[in-house]
Motif scaffolding. Structure first.
Motif, PDB file in Angstrom:
ATOM      1  N   PRO A   1       0.815  -1.229   0.000  1.00 15.78           N
ATOM      2  CA  PRO A   1       0.000   0.000   0.000  1.00 15.78           C
ATOM      3  C   PRO A   1       0.847   1.278   0.000  1.00 15.78           C
TER       4      PRO A   1
ATOM      5  N   ARG B   1      -6.668  -7.462   2.421  1.00 16.66           N
ATOM      6  CA  ARG B   1      -7.554  -6.546   3.137  1.00 16.66           C
ATOM      7  C   ARG B   1      -7.047  -6.289   4.559  1.00 16.66           C
TER       8      ARG B   1
ATOM      9  N   LEU C   1      -4.410  -3.642   4.206  1.00 13.41           N
ATOM     10  CA  LEU C   1      -5.028  -2.386   3.768  1.00 13.41           C
ATOM     11  C   LEU C   1      -5.760  -1.718   4.927  1.00 13.41           C
TER      12      LEU C   1
ATOM     13  N   GLY D   1      -5.639   2.888   3.923  1.00  6.69           N
ATOM     14  CA  GLY D   1      -6.165   3.026   2.563  1.00  6.69           C
ATOM     15  C   GLY D   1      -6.140   4.439   2.008  1.00  6.69           C
TER      16      GLY D   1
ATOM     17  N   GLN E   1      -9.311   1.532  -4.821  1.00  3.77           N
ATOM     18  CA  GLN E   1      -9.431   0.065  -4.703  1.00  3.77           C
ATOM     19  C   GLN E   1     -10.544  -0.435  -5.609  1.00  3.77           C
TER      20      GLN E   1
ATOM     21  N   ASP F   1     -11.799  -6.435  -5.908  1.00  3.50           N
ATOM     22  CA  ASP F   1     -11.453  -7.531  -5.009  1.00  3.50           C
ATOM     23  C   ASP F   1     -11.058  -8.707  -5.893  1.00  3.50           C
TER      24      ASP F   1
ATOM     25  N   ARG G   1      -6.869  -7.365  -2.707  1.00  4.55           N
ATOM     26  CA  ARG G   1      -7.465  -6.379  -3.604  1.00  4.55           C
ATOM     27  C   ARG G   1      -6.420  -5.742  -4.497  1.00  4.55           C
TER      28      ARG G   1
ATOM     29  N   VAL H   1      -4.970  -2.420  -5.742  1.00  2.00           N
ATOM     30  CA  VAL H   1      -4.933  -1.021  -5.316  1.00  2.00           C
ATOM     31  C   VAL H   1      -4.205  -0.220  -6.392  1.00  2.00           C
TER      32      VAL H   1
END
Ligand code: PRT
Ligand code: MG
Length: 212
Positions: free
Chosen positions: A56, A71, A74, A79, A84, A87, A184, A186
């Motif tokens: 991230p 997740r 994140l 975040g 995002q 998924d 996910r 990002v």
């Protein structure tokens, strides 16, 4: 140039088939190569290998245009500065509260005991217990949380569980679910604006690959 940040291990392995479905093949295998920047069969796309918890951050600051992150990490990162869109449904597991098999968690909660909880997910754990109105002392660890209750460092842990094999092998049991976890995609919002022509088709291809 598009830069995609991945972590070695399960994130890399489970992202590989999605990339393949999008026609992308890394030039090298990260398990045998020591390189941290890998080319791909697409001249305009490279991969960088970073620690899972750092994905991230690389994307937030635009050092990578996009990345794949759990997740769990994140939530801990917060975040901010991350788009995002997807998924990916990979690297699935659950984040749980776990205690020794012979520990009566419900009774401890009921009598308002102040529990010591060891975890690498300090922010998420703090929110979880605050929402339940429980007072806990959080102890930050960087891994092997399952050990903490066995040697008296903590009463409980907040950790990820997949098969449950690790908890069982260490005579622990899950007593509360905190969240289901999957990884996910990002994306850096500035990258998406400036490199939309290259990024939008890539995101779409990954969407198709991950939704069958
Ligand atoms: O390993 P490293 O310290 O470099 O970093 P990391 O542990 O953050 O990365 P990695 O590659 O191990 O995990 C990356 C991501 O995979 C996590 O952020 C999760 O989103 C996801 N994931 C999915 C998991 C698991 N499943 C998982 N089971 N991450 C870790 N585990 C561990 C868990 O912590 C426990 O120790 O596996 C053990 C439990 O597995 P079972 O099958 O015995 O229940
Ligand atoms: Mg690990």
């Amino acid at each position: 140039m598009i830069t995609l940040a991945l972590a070695k291990g399960r994130i890399f392995e489970e992202t590989l088939p999605l990339l393949a479905a999008a026609g992308i093949v890394p030039a090298e295998d990260p398990e045998t190569s020591r390189k941290l920047i890998l080319g791909t069969n697409r001249a305009g796309l490279r991969l960088i290998l970073v620690r899972a918890a750092d994905v991230p951050t690389y994307v937030q600051y635009g050092a990578a245009d996009l990345g794949v992150a759990g997740r769990d990490l994140l939530a801990e990162h917060g975040g901010q500065g991350l788009y995002q869109p997807l998924d990916l449904g990979i690297a699935k597991c659950r984040m749980v509260v776990a205690v020794p098999e012979d520990f009566d968690y419900a009774a401890a909660v009921k009598r308002g005991a102040r529990l010591r909880v060891a975890t690498k997910y300090i922010g998420t754990a703090r929110e979880h217990f605050a929402a339940k109105g429980m007072h806990v002392d959080l102890i930050k660890l960087y891994g092997s949380m399952e050990l903490a209750p066995l040697v008296g460092l903590a009463d409980a842990i907040v950790d990820l569980v997949d098969t449950g094999g690790t908890l069982k092998a260490n005579r622990l049991k899950a007593v509360e679910d905190i969240m289901p976890v999957s990884s996910r995609l990002v994306v850096n919002p500035a990258s998406l604006k400036l490199k939309r022509e290259a990024l939008a088709p890539l995101i779409e291809a990954l969407r198709k690959a991950s939704h069958g």
